[in-house]
Scaffold this motif. Structure first.
Motif, mmCIF file in Angstrom:
data_model
loop_
_atom_site.group_PDB
_atom_site.id
_atom_site.type_symbol
_atom_site.label_atom_id
_atom_site.label_comp_id
_atom_site.label_asym_id
_atom_site.label_seq_id
_atom_site.Cartn_x
_atom_site.Cartn_y
_atom_site.Cartn_z
ATOM 1 N N PRO A 1 0.971 -1.459 -0.013
ATOM 2 C CA PRO A 1 -0.316 0.082 0.208
ATOM 3 C C PRO A 1 1.276 1.337 -0.233
ATOM 4 O O PRO A 1 1.841 0.940 0.749
ATOM 5 N N ARG A 2 0.513 2.428 -0.448
ATOM 6 C CA ARG A 2 1.071 3.418 -0.829
ATOM 7 C C ARG A 2 0.896 4.217 0.571
ATOM 8 O O ARG A 2 -0.461 4.126 0.888
ATOM 9 N N LEU A 3 1.747 5.023 0.567
ATOM 10 C CA LEU A 3 1.711 5.269 2.245
ATOM 11 C C LEU A 3 1.249 6.933 2.247
ATOM 12 O O LEU A 3 0.812 7.719 3.122
ATOM 13 N N GLN A 4 1.577 7.078 0.905
ATOM 14 C CA GLN A 4 0.903 8.401 0.579
ATOM 15 C C GLN A 4 -0.571 9.039 0.363
ATOM 16 O O GLN A 4 -1.606 9.370 0.138
ATOM 17 N N SER A 5 -1.295 7.780 0.390
ATOM 18 C CA SER A 5 -3.242 7.857 0.155
ATOM 19 C C SER A 5 -3.511 8.476 1.141
ATOM 20 O O SER A 5 -3.053 7.906 2.779
ATOM 21 N N ASN A 6 -5.088 8.334 1.533
ATOM 22 C CA ASN A 6 -5.507 8.216 2.258
ATOM 23 C C ASN A 6 -5.443 7.787 3.468
ATOM 24 O O ASN A 6 -5.691 6.727 3.461
ATOM 25 N N PRO A 7 -5.547 8.618 4.613
ATOM 26 C CA PRO A 7 -5.444 7.515 5.579
ATOM 27 C C PRO A 7 -6.973 6.509 5.877
ATOM 28 O O PRO A 7 -6.210 5.483 6.377
ATOM 29 N N ASN A 8 -8.004 6.688 5.072
ATOM 30 C CA ASN A 8 -8.800 5.779 5.278
ATOM 31 C C ASN A 8 -8.938 4.742 4.067
ATOM 32 O O ASN A 8 -9.351 4.167 3.792
ATOM 33 N N VAL A 9 -7.896 4.697 3.058
ATOM 34 C CA VAL A 9 -7.931 3.924 1.864
ATOM 35 C C VAL A 9 -6.289 3.766 1.787
ATOM 36 O O VAL A 9 -5.406 3.751 1.983
ATOM 37 N N LEU A 10 -6.782 2.261 1.944
ATOM 38 C CA LEU A 10 -5.322 1.099 1.472
ATOM 39 C C LEU A 10 -5.417 1.648 -0.589
ATOM 40 O O LEU A 10 -6.330 1.193 -1.124
ATOM 41 N N PHE A 11 -4.136 1.950 -1.154
ATOM 42 C CA PHE A 11 -4.239 1.714 -2.799
ATOM 43 C C PHE A 11 -2.433 1.533 -2.950
ATOM 44 O O PHE A 11 -1.706 1.618 -1.730
ATOM 45 N N ALA A 12 -2.592 0.167 -4.151
ATOM 46 C CA ALA A 12 -1.676 0.025 -4.640
ATOM 47 C C ALA A 12 -1.680 0.123 -6.160
ATOM 48 O O ALA A 12 -2.646 -0.225 -6.157
ATOM 49 N N ARG A 13 -0.169 -0.592 -6.706
ATOM 50 C CA ARG A 13 -0.851 -0.140 -8.250
ATOM 51 C C ARG A 13 0.236 -2.133 -8.216
ATOM 52 O O ARG A 13 0.732 -2.592 -7.329
ATOM 53 N N ALA A 14 -0.428 -2.799 -9.156
ATOM 54 C CA ALA A 14 0.079 -3.669 -9.374
ATOM 55 C C ALA A 14 0.827 -3.770 -11.523
ATOM 56 O O ALA A 14 0.134 -3.132 -12.263
ATOM 57 N N ALA A 15 1.409 -4.797 -11.549
ATOM 58 C CA ALA A 15 1.437 -5.643 -13.185
ATOM 59 C C ALA A 15 0.356 -5.483 -13.578
ATOM 60 O O ALA A 15 -0.877 -6.233 -12.734
ATOM 61 N N THR A 16 0.110 -5.335 -14.712
ATOM 62 C CA THR A 16 -1.531 -6.109 -16.130
ATOM 63 C C THR A 16 -1.342 -7.511 -15.303
ATOM 64 O O THR A 16 -0.961 -8.024 -16.006
ATOM 65 N N LEU A 17 -2.670 -8.166 -15.006
ATOM 66 C CA LEU A 17 -2.756 -9.351 -14.607
ATOM 67 C C LEU A 17 -3.256 -9.792 -15.809
ATOM 68 O O LEU A 17 -4.029 -9.333 -17.445
ATOM 69 N N PRO A 18 -3.046 -10.801 -16.461
ATOM 70 C CA PRO A 18 -3.769 -11.859 -17.563
ATOM 71 C C PRO A 18 -4.954 -11.961 -17.050
ATOM 72 O O PRO A 18 -5.849 -12.119 -15.841
ATOM 73 N N PRO A 19 -5.939 -12.508 -17.964
ATOM 74 C CA PRO A 19 -7.142 -12.959 -18.484
ATOM 75 C C PRO A 19 -7.641 -13.941 -17.307
ATOM 76 O O PRO A 19 -6.740 -14.605 -17.459
ATOM 77 N N GLY A 20 -8.421 -13.490 -16.419
ATOM 78 C CA GLY A 20 -8.549 -14.576 -15.612
ATOM 79 C C GLY A 20 -10.158 -14.912 -14.496
ATOM 80 O O GLY A 20 -10.669 -13.383 -14.193
ATOM 81 N N SER A 21 -9.654 -15.683 -13.229
ATOM 82 C CA SER A 21 -11.087 -14.654 -12.002
ATOM 83 C C SER A 21 -9.720 -15.071 -10.933
ATOM 84 O O SER A 21 -8.963 -15.723 -10.620
ATOM 85 N N TYR A 22 -9.870 -13.671 -10.377
ATOM 86 C CA TYR A 22 -8.807 -13.697 -9.389
ATOM 87 C C TYR A 22 -9.812 -12.622 -7.924
ATOM 88 O O TYR A 22 -10.670 -13.081 -7.957
ATOM 89 N N THR A 23 -9.008 -12.580 -6.462
ATOM 90 C CA THR A 23 -9.581 -12.269 -5.173
ATOM 91 C C THR A 23 -8.468 -11.147 -5.117
ATOM 92 O O THR A 23 -7.153 -11.276 -4.884
ATOM 93 N N LEU A 24 -8.999 -10.246 -4.384
ATOM 94 C CA LEU A 24 -8.035 -9.217 -4.114
ATOM 95 C C LEU A 24 -8.510 -9.054 -2.497
ATOM 96 O O LEU A 24 -9.407 -9.083 -1.762
ATOM 97 N N HIS A 25 -7.200 -9.796 -1.653
ATOM 98 C CA HIS A 25 -7.394 -10.154 -0.092
ATOM 99 C C HIS A 25 -6.871 -9.089 0.019
ATOM 100 O O HIS A 25 -5.679 -8.358 -0.152
ATOM 101 N N TRP A 26 -7.499 -8.117 1.639
ATOM 102 C CA TRP A 26 -7.295 -7.249 2.101
ATOM 103 C C TRP A 26 -7.420 -7.689 3.168
ATOM 104 O O TRP A 26 -7.756 -8.468 4.014
ATOM 105 N N ALA A 27 -5.955 -7.269 4.049
ATOM 106 C CA ALA A 27 -5.228 -7.277 5.152
ATOM 107 C C ALA A 27 -5.130 -6.219 6.414
ATOM 108 O O ALA A 27 -4.144 -5.527 5.922
ATOM 109 N N VAL A 28 -5.559 -5.722 7.450
ATOM 110 C CA VAL A 28 -6.125 -4.276 7.614
ATOM 111 C C VAL A 28 -5.420 -4.431 9.030
ATOM 112 O O VAL A 28 -6.524 -4.827 10.035
#
Length: 125
Positions: A77-104
């Motif tokens: 997560p980017r430390l400069q994002s809003n205090p109540n937002v987790l934001f991150a960049r990722a490489a381009t993903l190939p087609p398919g089904s995914y899950t974004l898992h968060w732990a805070v």
């Protein structure tokens, strides 16, 4: 003040403190995610976010992109994002089904909370 009066005042104070601590521990709620739950993305997405109803500890929080049980991306997560937002960049993903898992880790009471956001990347047309 007699012993009985002292005991009553002491118990009242303890009860008041317990009520205050319970009131300050607000339940963590997800307000918005990107991608949205069950979204099918047909374009390249390189950003992921989860917006909460209260500040979270960015340093001790994680975002993972999973395909089935396999972790395909561990996002920082980017430390400069809003205090109540987790934001991150990722490489381009190939087609398919995914899950974004968060732990805070919550800032208010240092609880660890986690959740999942299913999404898919469509094949190019």
């Amino acid at each position: 003040m007699g012993l009985r009066s002292f005991a009553i005042v002491a118990l009242a104070c303890v009860g008041g403190l317990a009520a205050l601590s319970g009131a300050s521990a607000q339940e963590l709620k997800v307000l918005e995610t990107g991608p949205a739950a069950n979204a099918v993305l047909d374009s390249v997405s390189d950003g992921f976010f989860v917006r909460f109803n209260q500040p979270v500890d960015h340093v001790n929080s994680r975002l993972l992109v999973k395909r089935g049980s396999e972790v395909v991306e561990t996002l920082q997560p980017r430390l400069q994002s809003n205090p109540n937002v987790l934001f991150a960049r990722a490489a381009t993903l190939p087609p398919g089904s995914y899950t974004l898992h968060w732990a805070v880790k919550t800032m208010a009471d240092a609880r660890i909370e986690q959740g999942d956001v299913p999404f898919s990347i469509a094949a190019p047309k």
